[in-house]
Design a protein around this motif. Structure first.
Motif, short mmCIF file in Angstrom:
data_model
loop_
_atom_site.label_atom_id
_atom_site.label_comp_id
_atom_site.label_asym_id
_atom_site.label_seq_id
_atom_site.Cartn_x
_atom_site.Cartn_y
_atom_site.Cartn_z
N LYS A 1 0.89 -1.21 -0.01
CA LYS A 1 -0.10 0.03 -0.02
C LYS A 1 0.78 1.32 0.21
O LYS A 1 0.45 2.42 -0.35
CB LYS A 1 -0.86 -0.03 1.33
N GLU A 2 2.02 0.99 0.51
CA GLU A 2 3.04 2.22 0.58
C GLU A 2 3.75 2.52 -0.58
O GLU A 2 4.86 3.31 -0.71
CB GLU A 2 3.79 2.32 1.76
N GLU A 3 3.74 1.55 -1.62
CA GLU A 3 4.61 1.60 -2.82
C GLU A 3 3.80 1.72 -4.14
O GLU A 3 2.78 1.37 -4.19
CB GLU A 3 5.44 0.48 -2.73
N THR A 4 4.53 2.44 -4.99
CA THR A 4 4.06 2.69 -6.38
C THR A 4 4.87 1.49 -7.27
O THR A 4 5.61 0.62 -6.75
CB THR A 4 4.36 3.84 -6.82
N PHE A 5 4.42 1.24 -8.67
CA PHE A 5 4.84 0.63 -9.47
C PHE A 5 6.44 0.76 -9.38
O PHE A 5 7.37 0.05 -9.22
CB PHE A 5 4.42 0.76 -10.79
N GLU A 6 6.81 2.10 -9.50
CA GLU A 6 8.35 2.55 -9.73
C GLU A 6 8.96 2.36 -8.44
O GLU A 6 10.14 1.77 -8.55
CB GLU A 6 8.43 4.23 -10.15
N SER A 7 8.49 2.87 -7.38
CA SER A 7 9.26 2.59 -6.10
C SER A 7 9.26 1.11 -5.76
O SER A 7 10.41 0.68 -5.28
CB SER A 7 8.59 3.13 -4.98
N SER A 8 8.72 0.11 -5.83
CA SER A 8 8.60 -1.43 -5.75
C SER A 8 9.79 -1.63 -6.73
O SER A 8 10.57 -2.56 -6.02
CB SER A 8 7.28 -2.01 -6.01
N SER A 9 9.77 -1.40 -7.90
CA SER A 9 10.79 -1.71 -8.70
C SER A 9 12.17 -1.41 -8.29
O SER A 9 13.38 -2.23 -8.32
CB SER A 9 10.43 -1.41 -10.18
N GLU A 10 12.18 -0.09 -7.82
CA GLU A 10 13.32 0.29 -7.39
C GLU A 10 14.10 -0.60 -6.13
O GLU A 10 15.34 -0.64 -6.07
CB GLU A 10 13.17 1.93 -7.07
N ILE A 11 13.20 -0.88 -5.21
CA ILE A 11 13.32 -1.61 -4.03
C ILE A 11 14.20 -2.89 -4.47
O ILE A 11 15.39 -3.13 -4.01
CB ILE A 11 12.35 -2.01 -3.40
N PHE A 12 13.56 -3.64 -5.15
CA PHE A 12 14.13 -4.97 -5.60
C PHE A 12 15.64 -4.85 -6.60
O PHE A 12 16.44 -5.51 -6.39
CB PHE A 12 13.13 -5.98 -5.96
N HIS A 13 15.50 -3.86 -7.08
CA HIS A 13 16.57 -3.65 -8.42
C HIS A 13 17.58 -3.12 -7.47
O HIS A 13 18.98 -3.54 -7.87
CB HIS A 13 16.11 -2.77 -9.44
N THR A 14 17.50 -2.35 -6.48
CA THR A 14 18.52 -1.92 -5.47
C THR A 14 19.06 -3.02 -4.58
O THR A 14 20.37 -3.27 -4.32
CB THR A 14 18.04 -0.74 -4.46
N ALA A 15 18.24 -3.85 -4.22
CA ALA A 15 18.65 -4.98 -3.20
C ALA A 15 19.34 -6.19 -3.93
O ALA A 15 20.56 -6.70 -3.53
CB ALA A 15 17.28 -5.78 -2.62
N PHE A 16 18.94 -6.33 -5.18
CA PHE A 16 19.60 -7.21 -6.31
C PHE A 16 20.24 -6.68 -7.39
O PHE A 16 19.54 -6.97 -8.52
CB PHE A 16 18.71 -8.39 -6.42
N PRO A 17 21.45 -5.79 -7.21
CA PRO A 17 21.82 -5.37 -8.64
C PRO A 17 22.34 -6.17 -9.75
O PRO A 17 22.31 -5.88 -10.79
CB PRO A 17 22.81 -4.28 -7.93
N GLY A 18 22.80 -7.19 -9.43
CA GLY A 18 23.00 -8.32 -10.31
C GLY A 18 21.87 -9.01 -10.98
O GLY A 18 22.17 -9.82 -11.61
N GLY A 19 20.83 -8.82 -10.39
CA GLY A 19 19.61 -9.56 -10.93
C GLY A 19 18.87 -10.46 -10.06
O GLY A 19 19.60 -10.98 -9.02
N PHE A 20 17.74 -10.89 -10.25
CA PHE A 20 16.86 -11.46 -9.49
C PHE A 20 16.37 -12.72 -10.32
O PHE A 20 15.52 -12.49 -11.25
CB PHE A 20 16.02 -11.03 -8.63
N PHE A 21 16.76 -13.78 -10.26
CA PHE A 21 16.41 -14.94 -11.45
C PHE A 21 15.47 -15.93 -11.03
O PHE A 21 14.99 -16.09 -9.91
CB PHE A 21 18.06 -15.44 -11.69
N TRP A 22 14.87 -16.53 -12.29
CA TRP A 22 13.77 -17.44 -11.91
C TRP A 22 13.96 -18.61 -12.78
O TRP A 22 14.40 -18.66 -13.80
CB TRP A 22 12.54 -16.87 -12.40
N GLU A 23 13.51 -19.78 -12.29
CA GLU A 23 13.75 -21.01 -13.07
C GLU A 23 12.57 -22.13 -12.54
O GLU A 23 12.15 -22.07 -11.59
CB GLU A 23 14.78 -21.79 -13.02
#
Length: 218
Positions: free
Chosen positions: A121-143
């Motif tokens: 509720k406290e985050e926007t599309f942009e701010s939520s993306s920034e949080i996880f891109h900052t936390a995982f600058p090398g990427g967050f992967f999926w398989e």
């Protein structure tokens, strides 16, 4: 093994790079995404490998293309992975979300929701993306790990992972690998586009590795 895509394979079942290349008229949020480095890391760190024409690879490609579209294509009518007038998704039995909801609120917010560690509720599309891109600058992967049932109702287990090296809202990174595991049930149309997707995973267990207990407004 060749990565060439069969000429008769639907675009949404091909790899992300192929879908991105077919972008005439697409409105990108921040330009055409580049998965070159992501592909290299996934190849090195993934724990499962599948044949090109296997059901597992079809599921993996479809989900990766969907994730790319919801993250980078501003207009949901340009998402090739879903049946526009019927698609909906939810997490852990929560409220259903439409393509327009995802485009407005962001997939991170809808995927995570409200937890002791994160408030959508406290985050926007942009701010939520920034949080996880900052936390995982090398990427967050999926398989994909395992596929349990074939279309039209596809159930499968998956793994997300990345190195927590970037910090999160003042919480220092531990520089360790963060992993999360979950299950998804996807209902598909005859052409294998997505009609309905339900995710199940422990969001608090994942987020507790990134930040202290969330406090509203902090």
């Amino acid at each position: 093994m060749s990565d060439a895509q069969p000429a008769n394979k639907p675009l949404w079942l091909q790899d992300r790079d192929t879908v991105i290349a077919h972008d005439e008229g697409v409105v990108w949020r921040k330009g055409r995404p580049d998965y070159h480095l992501t592909n290299q890391i996934i190849h090195k760190e993934r724990t499962r490998s599948f044949l090109v024409d296997s059901l597992e690879m079809a599921v993996e490609n479809l989900v990766r293309v969907f994730e790319m579209e919801v993250s980078h294509k501003r207009d949901p009518s340009q998402w090739v992975t879903v049946v526009q007038d019927r698609f909906r998704t939810r997490t852990n039995g929560g409220p259903w979300a439409t393509p327009q909801d995802i485009a407005e609120k962001g997939s991170y917010n809808l995927f995570i929701g409200e937890t002791p560690y994160y408030s959508a509720k406290e985050e926007t599309f942009e701010s939520s993306s920034e949080i996880f891109h900052t936390a995982f600058p090398g990427g967050f992967f999926w398989e994909v790990l395992e596929v349990y049932s074939p279309p039209p109702v596809v159930s499968f287990k998956w793994r997300h992972w990345g190195q927590f090296t970037g910090g999160n809202k003042g919480h220092k990174p531990n520089r360790k690998k963060v992993e999360m595991f979950g299950m998804t049930v996807a209902r598909c149309a005859e052409d294998l586009r997505l009609l309905e997707v339900e995710h199940y995973y422990d969001n608090s267990l994942f987020l507790s590795q990134l930040c202290p207990i969330h406090k509203a407004g902090k």
